[in-house]
Scaffold this motif. Sequence first.
Motif, PDB file in Angstrom:
ATOM      1  N   GLY A  69      -2.411  22.363 -40.709  1.00  0.00           N
ATOM      2  CA  GLY A  69      -2.502  21.615 -41.955  1.00  0.00           C
ATOM      3  C   GLY A  69      -1.365  21.912 -42.903  1.00  0.00           C
ATOM      4  O   GLY A  69      -0.766  21.000 -43.492  1.00  0.00           O
ATOM      5  N   ASN A  93      -3.698  26.851 -51.344  1.00  0.00           N
ATOM      6  CA  ASN A  93      -2.902  25.846 -50.636  1.00  0.00           C
ATOM      7  C   ASN A  93      -3.556  24.473 -50.694  1.00  0.00           C
ATOM      8  O   ASN A  93      -2.894  23.459 -50.973  1.00  0.00           O
ATOM      9  CB  ASN A  93      -2.717  26.273 -49.176  1.00  0.00           C
ATOM     10  N   CYS A  94      -4.848  24.425 -50.441  1.00  0.00           N
ATOM     11  CA  CYS A  94      -5.556  23.142 -50.412  1.00  0.00           C
ATOM     12  C   CYS A  94      -5.575  22.478 -51.792  1.00  0.00           C
ATOM     13  O   CYS A  94      -5.359  21.269 -51.917  1.00  0.00           O
ATOM     14  CB  CYS A  94      -6.983  23.344 -49.901  1.00  0.00           C
ATOM     15  N   SER A 148      -0.270  30.517 -51.265  1.00  0.00           N
ATOM     16  CA  SER A 148      -0.347  29.826 -49.975  1.00  0.00           C
ATOM     17  C   SER A 148       0.206  30.640 -48.812  1.00  0.00           C
ATOM     18  O   SER A 148      -0.138  30.391 -47.652  1.00  0.00           O
ATOM     19  CB  SER A 148       0.403  28.492 -50.049  1.00  0.00           C
ATOM     20  N   SER A 176      -3.752  17.160 -45.027  1.00  0.00           N
ATOM     21  CA  SER A 176      -3.293  18.544 -44.898  1.00  0.00           C
ATOM     22  C   SER A 176      -4.290  19.510 -45.522  1.00  0.00           C
ATOM     23  O   SER A 176      -4.648  20.537 -44.929  1.00  0.00           O
ATOM     24  CB  SER A 176      -1.922  18.699 -45.562  1.00  0.00           C
ATOM     25  N   ALA A 177      -4.751  19.176 -46.729  1.00  0.00           N
ATOM     26  CA  ALA A 177      -5.718  20.042 -47.425  1.00  0.00           C
ATOM     27  C   ALA A 177      -7.023  20.146 -46.648  1.00  0.00           C
ATOM     28  O   ALA A 177      -7.603  21.232 -46.514  1.00  0.00           O
ATOM     29  CB  ALA A 177      -5.969  19.507 -48.828  1.00  0.00           C
ATOM     30  N   GLY A 178      -7.498  19.008 -46.118  1.00  0.00           N
ATOM     31  CA  GLY A 178      -8.751  19.011 -45.373  1.00  0.00           C
ATOM     32  C   GLY A 178      -8.690  19.856 -44.118  1.00  0.00           C
ATOM     33  O   GLY A 178      -9.622  20.621 -43.810  1.00  0.00           O
ATOM     34  N   SER A 196      -6.528  22.355 -43.460  1.00  0.00           N
ATOM     35  CA  SER A 196      -6.359  23.766 -43.825  1.00  0.00           C
ATOM     36  C   SER A 196      -7.676  24.390 -44.261  1.00  0.00           C
ATOM     37  O   SER A 196      -7.955  25.561 -43.967  1.00  0.00           O
ATOM     38  CB  SER A 196      -5.331  23.905 -44.951  1.00  0.00           C
ATOM     39  N   LEU A 197      -8.494  23.618 -44.954  1.00  0.00           N
ATOM     40  CA  LEU A 197      -9.772  24.136 -45.438  1.00  0.00           C
ATOM     41  C   LEU A 197     -10.690  24.528 -44.279  1.00  0.00           C
ATOM     42  O   LEU A 197     -11.498  25.459 -44.398  1.00  0.00           O
ATOM     43  CB  LEU A 197     -10.446  23.096 -46.328  1.00  0.00           C
TER      44      LEU A 197
END
Length: 418
Positions: free
Chosen positions: A240, A302-303, A328, A389-391, A393-394
């Motif tokens: 992500g 980061n998210c 991050s 990307s946020a989703g 990484s989470l």
Amino acid sequence: MWCFLMNVAPVVIFKTLAESFYEATLLMVVYSRCNGTRDNITHNGMQSESAQFYLIYYIISYLVPLLPAMFLGNLADRSSYKILTVIPLLGYLLGRSFLLFTEIFELPIYVMFIGNTITGLCGGYPAYWTGISAITALRSTNNNRSVRLSSMDFTSGMAALLGSILSGHIFMVKNNHTGLPITVLCLTLYTLSVVYSAFIMKYPSVTGSEKKRLLPSPSEEKDMRAIFYLFAAANIFYLGMLGGENVISLFVLKPPLSWDAVWVGYGNAAANMMYFTSFLGVLIGSKYLSDTSLIHIGIVSNCAGMVMMASVNQTYLFFVARGVMMFSCVPLPTMRSQLSKVTDEASYGYTFAWMQSSTAFMSVISTIVFNSVYPITLEWYSGFCLLLSAGISLLSMLPTCFFHFRMKQIGYARISEE
């Protein structure tokens, strides 16, 4: 004087500065060439063409070096670790020279694929950073190894920060902004790194007993479930994060931001500043928080920054989003530290080699997914990939939680207790 010659930091500084100059110049040259390929091309069209170029470029960067890096690593174990620095750096010098030829002779930008392939065949980043890590580890003790290895990441990040600030200003010097001065400076720095690593720096020698101690021991019992959780967490987060960062480099060039080379340099500097703030976060936070808490803070940071970045429409908001992403860079180094605590010291090289190979493979997937989705979503919402990307990484918080519960069963020391 002897201590300086034993220090690998100058190689890291020369190489990182050169790479910062190269990446900024390549981005501006690619975008400029895409602007000149057709009359009346729209900003979205330029974004799509640039994304397609970087899709192929990154795939070459991530895939080609894998086998050469493994070969060079085995060869270095038998002879000298000089192989893991000189050959990759020479590959960088030869490969990056194609940018100079492209600018002087106005060659098609796709010629850069050839240069990137040459760099990869010489081991590229995997071989280079393996060499830096191995040399640093051999010159450290068990008690300070984490700090010494982290200091190399910190040195690289600070050199990248300086290079990012300078790159935009140097790019604008003379030659109608073609980037020739900064390209020449970039190649000069690569040359310095090759000369220093080949003829000046002193390398550690490893005795037979030390080599035996460092080799992987298949008979050692490992907690494979814990290792799997860490591998999963690192790869999901990297998937992500890298995808979002690749999109941001193009996102800032189009309206409403429409950055030039100077602002691109400032933006890259803000990104590299995260190495410093993350280092401080680990240094201070490890005294009061568990490793899992530190990782989760980094993931959330980061998210949240990526979500904010998706709706950025003014330059100052970009830097506010980067400020939110200040931690991050905490998750990946902390995960590597956790990994070192669930594997035997004799297996570090073997284990970390697999970790680097898996993240390299994940880089390919990330590049294909994000650089393919980004052009499709430009018309209706250009920030979609940043939300994606946020989703992704989470999701990496799940395996870190499983790892935390796993460690409660067998006992685990925090970073601060090393």
